[in-house]
Scaffold this motif. Sequence first.
Motif, short mmCIF file in Angstrom:
data_model
loop_
_atom_site.label_atom_id
_atom_site.label_comp_id
_atom_site.label_asym_id
_atom_site.label_seq_id
_atom_site.Cartn_x
_atom_site.Cartn_y
_atom_site.Cartn_z
N LEU A 194 50.32 110.76 2.55
CA LEU A 194 50.59 111.74 1.56
C LEU A 194 51.94 112.25 1.05
O LEU A 194 52.26 112.80 -0.22
CB LEU A 194 49.78 113.17 1.97
CG LEU A 194 48.36 112.88 1.90
CD1 LEU A 194 47.67 114.34 2.43
CD2 LEU A 194 47.79 112.26 0.88
N TYR A 195 52.96 111.76 1.88
CA TYR A 195 54.37 112.16 1.45
C TYR A 195 55.28 110.79 1.65
O TYR A 195 55.64 110.17 2.94
CB TYR A 195 55.17 113.07 2.65
CG TYR A 195 54.65 114.33 2.49
CD1 TYR A 195 55.35 115.55 1.83
CD2 TYR A 195 53.45 114.92 3.01
CE1 TYR A 195 55.02 116.84 1.57
CE2 TYR A 195 53.01 116.16 3.07
CZ TYR A 195 53.83 117.15 2.11
OH TYR A 195 53.37 118.62 2.30
N PRO A 196 55.10 109.86 0.74
CA PRO A 196 55.35 108.57 0.93
C PRO A 196 57.05 108.26 1.25
O PRO A 196 57.06 107.38 2.07
CB PRO A 196 55.28 107.96 -0.38
CG PRO A 196 53.93 108.82 -1.20
CD PRO A 196 54.60 110.15 -0.60
N ARG A 197 58.00 109.14 0.69
CA ARG A 197 59.14 108.95 1.01
C ARG A 197 59.34 109.23 2.64
O ARG A 197 60.55 109.00 3.10
CB ARG A 197 60.16 109.80 0.37
CG ARG A 197 60.28 108.80 -1.20
CD ARG A 197 60.90 109.92 -2.19
NE ARG A 197 60.07 110.58 -2.77
CZ ARG A 197 60.03 111.54 -3.80
NH1 ARG A 197 61.32 111.56 -4.26
NH2 ARG A 197 59.36 112.15 -4.44
N ALA A 198 58.67 110.19 3.22
CA ALA A 198 58.72 110.57 4.52
C ALA A 198 57.77 109.86 5.59
O ALA A 198 57.86 109.90 6.74
CB ALA A 198 58.48 111.93 4.67
N GLY A 199 56.70 108.95 4.65
CA GLY A 199 55.79 108.24 5.65
C GLY A 199 54.72 109.41 6.36
O GLY A 199 54.17 109.02 7.38
N PRO B 161 45.47 114.80 -3.86
CA PRO B 161 44.80 113.89 -3.04
C PRO B 161 45.34 112.31 -2.94
O PRO B 161 45.11 111.73 -2.39
CB PRO B 161 43.64 113.92 -3.89
CG PRO B 161 43.75 114.42 -5.21
CD PRO B 161 44.97 115.46 -4.77
N ASN B 162 46.19 111.97 -4.18
CA ASN B 162 46.88 110.79 -3.98
C ASN B 162 48.33 110.91 -3.47
O ASN B 162 49.17 109.90 -3.90
CB ASN B 162 46.81 110.24 -5.44
CG ASN B 162 45.41 109.91 -6.03
OD1 ASN B 162 44.73 109.32 -5.11
ND2 ASN B 162 45.22 110.45 -7.19
N GLY B 163 48.86 111.92 -2.94
CA GLY B 163 50.14 111.86 -2.17
C GLY B 163 50.83 112.69 -3.39
O GLY B 163 50.74 113.02 -4.50
N VAL B 164 52.04 113.30 -2.85
CA VAL B 164 53.07 114.13 -3.28
C VAL B 164 53.50 113.53 -4.71
O VAL B 164 54.21 114.07 -5.46
CB VAL B 164 54.05 114.70 -2.22
CG1 VAL B 164 53.25 115.80 -1.63
CG2 VAL B 164 55.13 113.89 -1.83
N ASP B 165 53.74 112.18 -4.48
CA ASP B 165 54.42 111.51 -5.50
C ASP B 165 53.49 111.46 -7.01
O ASP B 165 53.99 110.65 -8.03
CB ASP B 165 54.86 110.03 -5.18
CG ASP B 165 56.09 110.02 -4.25
OD1 ASP B 165 56.64 111.23 -4.15
OD2 ASP B 165 56.30 108.91 -3.78
#
Length: 295
Positions: free
Chosen positions: A23-28, A60-64
């Motif tokens: 859900l937080y792609p840049r932080a994994g 639902p699709n992550g913060v990006d």
Amino acid sequence: MPDRLRVEVAGRQLEISNLDKVLYPRAGFTKGEVLDYYTRIAPLLLPYLAGRPLTRTRYPNGVDELGFFEKNAPAGTPEWVRTVRLPVPGSSRNREKIDFIVVEELATVVWLANLAALELHTPQWRVDAEGRALDPDQLVVDLDPGPPAGLPECYEVALILRERLAADGLRPAAKTSGKKGMQLVVPLPGDESADEVSGYAKAVAEELAKAHPKLVVAKMAKQLRPGKVFIDWSQNNAFKTTIAPYSLRAGPAPTVSAPLSWSEVEAGELTAAGLTPSVVLDRVASRGDLLQGGE
């Protein structure tokens, strides 16, 4: 790991899914980690949610990806989740009333986290056992810095504001917003209306803007804000909400609206980016709830 799991949470049966979804792609940071954080912080979080109609921001699709605000109880809300029907002036869907969720137990927190409700926003008032709105039991002022001002300037204004409120016998506690600013939270006896509380907060903000014109602004106009801190007194409007203590925030990395001690505000060293879920869990384990005088 299966995509869907049936779990029991404090006697409630519910389904959780896609725990490996990032859900937080840049932080994994995954949905499973969101659920873990909210489950572990729930003993401190729940008292700040109880009785308050909840507005969520879901990703639902992550913060990006684009998230959305949700006030109404969604389709499929379990029957054991408390809801209250309240008026919503100015509804974008022209509805006079909405069924709001009121979080009273751990299972509801887990259910919401499974829906990727990352941010939890509450008003300054609660409802009674029959679902009727009560007068506010807290005053909140939001300190919103206009670049190049940031959290250090908010700390400075928070100390000025603490002294001013103390002159009226009020004892504010401090927390970060989880993003660029912070809030002061003042408990109230609940015997004044939202209009009265908002009027008092506005008067204090305007007084401090006059006394500290190079640092403080009390008007919402963005052109007045560069390099200053806007004291947003309007958070006390009955129809406004503020990010709840211990809520996650949506951003490049998961951060938390974290309570602070006044010694930390005076030191002015903490950053929003440094107050991650793991850091906040460690803080509460060793220091308790700083909004309630823990240390």
